[in-house]
Motif scaffolding. Sequence first.
Motif, mmCIF file in Angstrom:
data_model
loop_
_atom_site.group_PDB
_atom_site.id
_atom_site.type_symbol
_atom_site.label_atom_id
_atom_site.label_comp_id
_atom_site.label_asym_id
_atom_site.label_seq_id
_atom_site.Cartn_x
_atom_site.Cartn_y
_atom_site.Cartn_z
ATOM 1 N N ALA A 67 -82.383 52.839 -138.333
ATOM 2 C CA ALA A 67 -83.267 53.959 -138.655
ATOM 3 C C ALA A 67 -82.467 55.154 -139.168
ATOM 4 O O ALA A 67 -82.882 55.833 -140.118
ATOM 5 C CB ALA A 67 -84.077 54.352 -137.428
ATOM 6 N N LEU A 68 -81.326 55.416 -138.551
ATOM 7 C CA LEU A 68 -80.486 56.518 -139.019
ATOM 8 C C LEU A 68 -79.941 56.235 -140.414
ATOM 9 O O LEU A 68 -79.820 57.147 -141.242
ATOM 10 C CB LEU A 68 -79.349 56.774 -138.030
ATOM 11 N N GLU A 69 -79.639 54.968 -140.690
ATOM 12 C CA GLU A 69 -79.214 54.586 -142.043
ATOM 13 C C GLU A 69 -80.355 54.803 -143.040
ATOM 14 O O GLU A 69 -80.137 55.229 -144.180
ATOM 15 C CB GLU A 69 -78.769 53.122 -142.067
ATOM 16 N N THR A 70 -81.574 54.512 -142.616
ATOM 17 C CA THR A 70 -82.734 54.740 -143.483
ATOM 18 C C THR A 70 -82.895 56.224 -143.780
ATOM 19 O O THR A 70 -83.153 56.617 -144.924
ATOM 20 C CB THR A 70 -84.011 54.179 -142.827
ATOM 21 N N ALA A 71 -82.733 57.075 -142.757
ATOM 22 C CA ALA A 71 -82.826 58.522 -142.965
ATOM 23 C C ALA A 71 -81.761 58.984 -143.956
ATOM 24 O O ALA A 71 -82.043 59.787 -144.855
ATOM 25 C CB ALA A 71 -82.671 59.260 -141.640
ATOM 26 N N ARG A 72 -80.556 58.462 -143.808
ATOM 27 C CA ARG A 72 -79.489 58.809 -144.751
ATOM 28 C C ARG A 72 -79.854 58.325 -146.157
ATOM 29 O O ARG A 72 -79.638 59.021 -147.145
ATOM 30 C CB ARG A 72 -78.159 58.194 -144.288
ATOM 31 N N GLY A 73 -80.437 57.140 -146.238
ATOM 32 C CA GLY A 73 -80.860 56.608 -147.536
ATOM 33 C C GLY A 73 -81.911 57.480 -148.202
ATOM 34 O O GLY A 73 -81.881 57.688 -149.416
ATOM 35 N N ILE A 74 -82.851 58.014 -147.414
ATOM 36 C CA ILE A 74 -83.882 58.898 -147.972
ATOM 37 C C ILE A 74 -83.223 60.137 -148.577
ATOM 38 O O ILE A 74 -83.583 60.580 -149.670
ATOM 39 C CB ILE A 74 -84.906 59.292 -146.880
ATOM 40 N N ARG A 75 -82.253 60.690 -147.871
ATOM 41 C CA ARG A 75 -81.558 61.881 -148.368
ATOM 42 C C ARG A 75 -80.779 61.593 -149.652
ATOM 43 O O ARG A 75 -80.618 62.478 -150.495
ATOM 44 C CB ARG A 75 -80.602 62.411 -147.295
ATOM 45 N N GLU A 76 -80.253 60.380 -149.773
ATOM 46 C CA GLU A 76 -79.379 60.051 -150.904
ATOM 47 C C GLU A 76 -80.120 59.570 -152.143
ATOM 48 O O GLU A 76 -79.510 59.450 -153.202
ATOM 49 C CB GLU A 76 -78.363 58.986 -150.461
ATOM 50 N N SER A 86 -88.796 56.448 -152.791
ATOM 51 C CA SER A 86 -87.537 56.701 -152.081
ATOM 52 C C SER A 86 -87.592 56.165 -150.657
ATOM 53 O O SER A 86 -86.628 55.556 -150.168
ATOM 54 C CB SER A 86 -87.236 58.203 -152.045
ATOM 55 N N VAL A 87 -88.701 56.395 -149.989
ATOM 56 C CA VAL A 87 -88.870 55.920 -148.618
ATOM 57 C C VAL A 87 -88.797 54.397 -148.570
ATOM 58 O O VAL A 87 -88.106 53.813 -147.720
ATOM 59 C CB VAL A 87 -90.205 56.433 -148.039
ATOM 60 N N ALA A 88 -89.491 53.735 -149.505
ATOM 61 C CA ALA A 88 -89.480 52.267 -149.534
ATOM 62 C C ALA A 88 -88.080 51.730 -149.797
ATOM 63 O O ALA A 88 -87.619 50.803 -149.126
ATOM 64 C CB ALA A 88 -90.458 51.754 -150.584
ATOM 65 N N GLU A 89 -87.394 52.303 -150.769
ATOM 66 C CA GLU A 89 -86.044 51.833 -151.102
ATOM 67 C C GLU A 89 -85.082 52.048 -149.941
ATOM 68 O O GLU A 89 -84.245 51.187 -149.653
ATOM 69 C CB GLU A 89 -85.526 52.550 -152.352
ATOM 70 N N ALA A 90 -85.204 53.181 -149.269
ATOM 71 C CA ALA A 90 -84.321 53.459 -148.131
ATOM 72 C C ALA A 90 -84.603 52.502 -146.979
ATOM 73 O O ALA A 90 -83.678 52.031 -146.305
ATOM 74 C CB ALA A 90 -84.496 54.905 -147.674
ATOM 75 N N LEU A 91 -85.871 52.185 -146.763
ATOM 76 C CA LEU A 91 -86.232 51.305 -145.656
ATOM 77 C C LEU A 91 -85.707 49.890 -145.846
ATOM 78 O O LEU A 91 -85.252 49.258 -144.905
ATOM 79 C CB LEU A 91 -87.758 51.281 -145.479
ATOM 80 N N VAL A 92 -85.766 49.392 -147.076
ATOM 81 C CA VAL A 92 -85.407 47.985 -147.302
ATOM 82 C C VAL A 92 -83.955 47.793 -147.729
ATOM 83 O O VAL A 92 -83.535 46.668 -147.957
ATOM 84 C CB VAL A 92 -86.344 47.330 -148.343
ATOM 85 N N MET A 93 -83.167 48.853 -147.790
ATOM 86 C CA MET A 93 -81.825 48.704 -148.353
ATOM 87 C C MET A 93 -80.943 47.761 -147.557
ATOM 88 O O MET A 93 -80.001 47.196 -148.100
ATOM 89 C CB MET A 93 -81.142 50.072 -148.496
ATOM 90 N N HIS A 94 -81.243 47.536 -146.276
ATOM 91 C CA HIS A 94 -80.433 46.616 -145.475
ATOM 92 C C HIS A 94 -81.088 45.250 -145.322
ATOM 93 O O HIS A 94 -80.493 44.352 -144.751
ATOM 94 C CB HIS A 94 -80.195 47.191 -144.080
#
Length: 198
Positions: A67-76, A86-94
């Motif tokens: 989840a913390l990685e997802t939050a970082r992904g949203i910021r990036e 952005s939210v979808a891409e951050a959620l599925v990046m792993h």
Amino acid sequence: MTGLRERKKQQTQEALSWAALRLSVERGFGQVLVEDIAAEAGVSPRTFNNYFSSKAEAIAWRQLNRALETARGIRERPRSEPLWESVAEALVMHEGIERQPDPRWTAGVRLMMTEPALFGEYLKASAAAERAWAAAIAERTGTRPTDMYPQLVAAALSAAHRVATEQWLQADPPVPLATLAREALRQIAAGLPDPSVQ
């Protein structure tokens, strides 16, 4: 040095979390001791206790870390990108878009969502995840983490991930979790249109 210490801490937490999850799947949650987890990870029980207060917390750490990685992904994500994308891409990046689920990970997630002793830690990790996501979304939208909009988006993200995970665990034949998560977020972003009138 701080970066090195943080990386070593992260590696130790990950090793302990994986050991706790793997042993609990193999033996049953109630049959695993902290000493077993520490030995499997190659550290002392005291080291385990420096990082986690219980084996349930060790297992739930994986969810919180993602989840913390997802939050970082949203910021990036690019600021020009629509928020829901952005939210979808951050959620599925792993998750891996096309990869079929690893049976060991499926068994671990199923354990975390069905074992009563673990479910409380799962809920705590979910609440912490929502707070982290709301903070990241607030940064993206120029709002405050305590405002309604970022909290609603974070709650929707949490619900989408939970429902997608439940669908993933039941899917036969198997379906990649990322595919289900994207679809859940697509439906939410579309306003959850009534399927009976389409």
